[in-house]
Design an enzyme around this catalytic site. Structure first.
Site, PDB file in Angstrom:
ATOM      1  N   ALA A   1     -18.357 -23.874  -8.872  1.00  0.00           N
ATOM      2  CA  ALA A   1     -19.013 -24.759  -7.915  1.00  0.00           C
ATOM      3  C   ALA A   1     -20.489 -24.957  -8.248  1.00  0.00           C
ATOM      4  CB  ALA A   1     -18.852 -24.199  -6.506  1.00  0.00           C
ATOM      5  N   HIS A   2     -21.145 -25.765  -7.433  1.00  0.00           N
ATOM      6  CA  HIS A   2     -22.532 -26.143  -7.680  1.00  0.00           C
ATOM      7  C   HIS A   2     -23.486 -24.945  -7.619  1.00  0.00           C
ATOM      8  CE1 HIS A   2     -23.643 -26.086  -3.280  1.00  0.00           C
ATOM      9  NE2 HIS A   2     -22.327 -26.179  -3.198  1.00  0.00           N
TER      10      HIS A   2
END
Length: 346
Positions: free
Chosen positions: A239-240
């Site tokens: 994820a980010h």
């Protein structure tokens, strides 16, 4: 390509037992050996195959002691598993690499492509892209504007690299990988969820390999970073703003939530889940299907963790053993309650 067992032993620093002149033309698993093949034995549970294999040569550890006669030529090395990996790498490097830029590729005039690159038909390369020498771009790859890719990378079919992302050298992206899609950022409002723009990038350092259909999301701000030597299996989700430390490996279907930091030399088994904003210390090993939710458990590193929520593996083993006894314990408790009720009645 054909080599003798003697030539192979010289390449890997091994010693020969048997016919040094036997010719090797291919590789095979020891249980599927054929004449002309070289196999390896590193796990004792496969030893019985050694005495019946049809392979012409077998790599074994130097301290291996055969319990029966062996027909194949043995090549003794320090570590048979590592040696076969080196031989496979050497064999692959001898294969002729594709070069040339197809007229059917779509390439921006502002893109810079290094020497000895391969760009296949139907690949798309956007504005201001820079690609280092010796890199191969296979069909249907999309490289968006301002992306940088280093030397000797292999980008397999249907990979998408979003704008502005930065990739180092000797990177392999297998089919269907997506680098730099938006991170999962939404702010709840009275009318639903408002998208938070993801204006950061993804940075991938040298010598990284990423398996098929794995996704690495761009950061909200700054960069999501995959550090050098990392190996991600198929169907992994990063994820980010995640930071994956050097030489960490993850098996299939691992999911790492936003802004978590994973130390170097960690190993995450299949389907491990990592909650957001965690810090995992270096050399942490996590068993398959475990869930990491507590930074206090994982921050110091060097642990072997299992379970959900993940705990130290010895504690997990005790919990699992106790769980097996639960049906009997419930019966005992029920019997004690019955006896207690009888005593009250009396």
């Amino acid at each position: 390509m054909t080599f003798t067992a003697e030539q192979i032993a010289a390449l890997v620093g091994g010693t020969i037992e048997g016919d040094a002149s036997v010719q090797i033309t291919t590789f095979a698993k020891i249980e599927e050996g054929t004449p002309g093949a070289i196999s390896f034995l590193s796990n004792s549970k496969y030893e019985h195959y050694l005495y019946e294999t049809k392979s012409s040569a077998v790599l074994v550890n130097r301290d291996f002691v055969a319990q029966q006669p062996v027909e194949a030529t043995l090549i003794r090395v320090d570590n048979a598993y590592e040696t076969v990996a080196k031989l496979l790498t050497m064999y692959q490097s001898m294969q002729q690499k594709k070069t040339g830029i197809s007229e059917k590729a779509i390439i921006s005039e502002s893109a810079e492509i290094g020497e000895d690159c391969y760009v296949a038909p139907l690949a798309y390369i956007g504005d201001n892209v820079k690609i280092g020498r010796g890199t191969a771009i296979y069909p249907n790859v999309v490289v968006e504007d301002n992306v940088t890719i280093g030397e000797d990378c292999t980008i397999y079919p249907n990979v998408t690299i979003y704008h502005d992302c930065k990739l180092g050298s000797r990177i392999t992206l297998h089919a269907g990988v997506v680098i730099g899609a938006d991170g999962f950022g939404f702010a709840p409002t009275a009318n639903g969820y408002e998208k938070i723009p993801q204006i950061g990038i993804v940075t991938i350092e040298d010598d990284v390999e990423i398996g098929a259909n794995t996704c690495v999301d761009r950061s909200t701000m700054g960069t999501t970073i995959i550090r050098h030597g990392v190996k991600l299996d198929n169907l992994v989700q990063i994820a980010h703003n995640v930071d994956v430390g050097a030489n960490t490996v993850m098996s299939a279907q691992v999911g790492v939530a936003g802004t978590s930091k994973i130390g170097e030399w960690c190993m995450l088994g299949g389907q491990v889940g990592v909650s957001g904003h965690l810090t995992i210390g270096p050399r942490t090993h996590v068993g398959a299907q475990s869930g990491l939710t507590n930074t206090l458990v994982v921050r110091q590193g060097g642990n072997v963790l299992m379970g959900y929520p993940a705990v130290e593996h010895k504690l997990f083993a005790k919990q699992a053993a106790a769980l097996k006894q639960l049906p009997d314990l419930l019966k005992e408790v029920a019997e004690l309650k019955r006896q207690l009720e009888e005593m009250k009645m009396k």
